[in-house]
Design an enzyme around this catalytic site. Structure first.
Site, PDB file in Angstrom:
ATOM      1  N   TYR A 466     -44.048   6.195 -24.898  1.00 59.28           N
ATOM      2  CA  TYR A 466     -44.576   4.881 -24.482  1.00 59.28           C
ATOM      3  C   TYR A 466     -43.563   3.749 -24.572  1.00 59.28           C
ATOM      4  CZ  TYR A 466     -48.435   7.764 -26.304  1.00 59.28           C
ATOM      5  OH  TYR A 466     -49.256   8.806 -26.621  1.00 59.28           O
ATOM      6  N   HIS A 467     -42.346   3.971 -24.107  1.00 62.56           N
ATOM      7  CA  HIS A 467     -41.315   2.934 -24.177  1.00 62.56           C
ATOM      8  C   HIS A 467     -40.632   2.703 -22.827  1.00 62.56           C
ATOM      9  CE1 HIS A 467     -40.854   4.284 -28.669  1.00 62.56           C
ATOM     10  NE2 HIS A 467     -41.890   3.474 -28.498  1.00 62.56           N
ATOM     11  N   PRO A 468     -41.362   2.412 -21.758  1.00 62.10           N
ATOM     12  CA  PRO A 468     -40.697   2.185 -20.464  1.00 62.10           C
ATOM     13  C   PRO A 468     -39.878   0.897 -20.474  1.00 62.10           C
ATOM     14  CG  PRO A 468     -43.027   1.612 -20.313  1.00 62.10           C
ATOM     15  CD  PRO A 468     -42.823   2.248 -21.655  1.00 62.10           C
TER      16      PRO A 468
END
Length: 529
Positions: A466-468
């Site tokens: 969850y780190h775009p």
């Protein structure tokens, strides 16, 4: 007419709205597509387990089918509420490595080296351990040790030490390397989101307007100048003009989407979507990348300290509800991913290239599936993936989610590191501190022993942590979108301020760096106002 319009009430938007409105002579409006952050599921740390199961607070996006994941679609949760993803994440406070920011600076981004950004980490931080040369003690964002660490998390740390890794008590200290318990964005046993840290204390300011349920449809342009926004609220489309700047803080997936919907982006794609090209900026939506991740799940019926679905587990949670309500202590102060580490996939790496997140429960399909029984899970992700993807429009409408293609494992080196990462993770999980608890690895990963089998396990079950980032990259090059002041190249009155501007992803969780970015840009704006 307002001075500043901030698009998105997430981590960066909350900071900008609060900091800019410190000056009573300027007016600020913050537009957030989601709702107010009133749900107890936000403020009770363990409530995040239920947030993943419903879309009221979560955009719940998906990627396009990923060749690197054997054609599967990846899951892309993003906060749809004041505080954005800081209201629904696992609350880990991590900054990355100083070399991450030295890289940013070396790409032509003056003012973004480690010595430049450290003061803004300190400015934002109120660490319960107190201030020192690397930490802040009086900022809005509360950073704490876990109040009641789970025994399983402590066993993981022991196992890591038994595997030969250093015990690190501060991943944001002099060295990131090692295993330990994470510090979290908590305050007195509650989540401290960016909204709660920055916005809640200042909502009464007469020059600050916060509008929720307001989805921005496009930035209004007058030639090459941003002059306001168009947004939908309650079935009505409205316009809001500003006389200074529009500040786009919608995140790495929706900031490029809004730029393109506003006619700013790759001209050919915009024309294909029936959008008039205001400014042909080919880098918009390019360079998207993320931390690819895979999870090993261990079933342990006797691990009654873990979160789990059983009679004992339900009893523990019920008791936890009472304790959290009365004392703000107990198991519901858990962020689930309580422990972890930063380790090297092989000895010759110059710095840690892997991150571990140890979860005190069985995590399957991002927590969206209910799994019976007790146990634990361990994530491994690579910190500096080489693969790059893109964001594109699915339709000429902001209410249609964008096409997201992180191109997971397009570069062979990413998969090679992930395979090594699974081996390193297993070395830790096999140590006496955890192996002695008698758990059994779930079959889908247990059957993968050779490198080739592990690769297929990753392709069949891997996804994101969850780190775009990176889709509106900062830099001076032809495929960069913003300059070192985060002003959009070739456009007046418009900045992008969020994780999308990162030239390269940081070596760790991205929430604290996003808050730092907004703190720094708030000062830049004040200097030029």
């Amino acid at each position: 007419m307002r001075d500043y319009v901030v698009i998105g009430g997430g981590s960066a938007g909350s900071v900008l709205a609060a900091r800019l409105s410190e000056n009573p002579a300027v007016s600020v409006t913050l537009l957030e597509a989601g709702c107010e952050d009133k749900s107890v599921l936000i403020h009770c740390p363990a409530g995040l387990a239920l947030v993943a199961k419903q879309k009221a607070l979560n955009w719940a996006m998906e990627t396009v089918p990923q060749a690197g994941l054997n054609g599967r679609k990846g899951y892309q949760p993003r906060g749809k509420v004041l505080g954005g993803s800081s209201s629904v994440n696992a609350m880990i406070y991590a900054r990355g490595q100083p070399s991450d920011y030295e890289y940013w600076s070396a790409q032509g981004n003056t003012g973004w080296g480690w010595s430049d950004v450290l003061p803004y980490f300190q400015k934002s931080e109120c660490n319960t351990r107190g201030a020192d040369a690397l930490h802040g003690g009086s900022g809005p964002l509360h950073v704490s040790d876990l109040r009641d660490p789970n025994p399983l998390a402590q066993a993981f740390v022991q196992a890591g030490v038994q595997a030969g890794h250093a015990h690190n008590t501060d991943f944001n200290g002099l060295s990131q390397e090692g295993v330990g318990l994470y510090q979290v964005t908590h305050h007195n046993g509650e989540r401290c989101s960016a909204a709660k840290a920055y916005l809640t204390p200042v909502r009464s300011r007469p020059n600050l307007q916060v509008i929720t349920g307001a989805q921005v449809l496009r930035v209004l342009m007058q030639g090459r100048k941003a002059v306001g926004v168009e947004y939908a609220q309650g079935g009505q489309v409205q316009q809001l003009r500003c006389n200074r700047e529009v500040l786009l803080c919608a995140g790495a997936l929706q900031s490029p989407q809004l730029l393109m919907l506003s006619g700013i982006g790759p001209g050919e794609h915009l024309q294909q979507m029936g959008i008039e090209v205001e400014h042909d900026l080919p880098g918009v939506g390019e360079h998207l990348h993320d931390h690819p991740d895979v999870v090993q799940v261990v079933n342990g019926p006797q691990m009654r300290d873990s979160f789990g679905v059983s009679l004992t587990g339900l009893k523990n949670v019920w008791q936890g509800v009472s304790r959290w309500r009365n004392e703000r202590r107990g198991m519901l102060t858990s962020n689930f991913a309580e422990a972890g580490g930063f380790i090297r996939s092989q000895p010759q790496e110059v710095a840690p290239d892997l991150q571990l997140h140890f979860v005190v429960g069985k995590l399957v399909d991002h927590g969206r599936k209910t799994v019976l029984g007790h146990g634990y899970s361990c994530h491994v992700c690579i910190l500096q993936p080489k693969s790059r993807g893109r964001v594109r429009l699915a339709a000429n409408d902001a209410r249609a989610l964008p096409l997201i293609d992180p191109a997971f494992f397009a570069e062979a080196d990413d998969m090679q590191r992930m395979v090594r990462g699974v081996h390193r993770m297993r070395e830790i999980l096999s140590q006496p501190a955890l192996a002695g608890l008698g758990g059994n690895e779930l079959a889908h990963s247990a059957q993968a022993r050779s490198d080739a089998e592990i690769e297929q396990f990753i392709r069949n079950y891997g996804d994101t942590i969850y780190h775009p980032v990176g889709s509106c990259r900062m830099g001076p090059g032809p495929l960069d979108v913003v300059d070192a002041q985060l002003c959009v190249h070739g456009v007046q009155g418009l900045r992008v301020v969020d994780a999308s501007i990162m030239p390269r992803i940081v070596s760790g969780n991205t929430n604290a760096p996003t808050i730092m970015i907004a703190e720094k840009v708030a000062d830049l704006i004040k200097l030029t106002a």
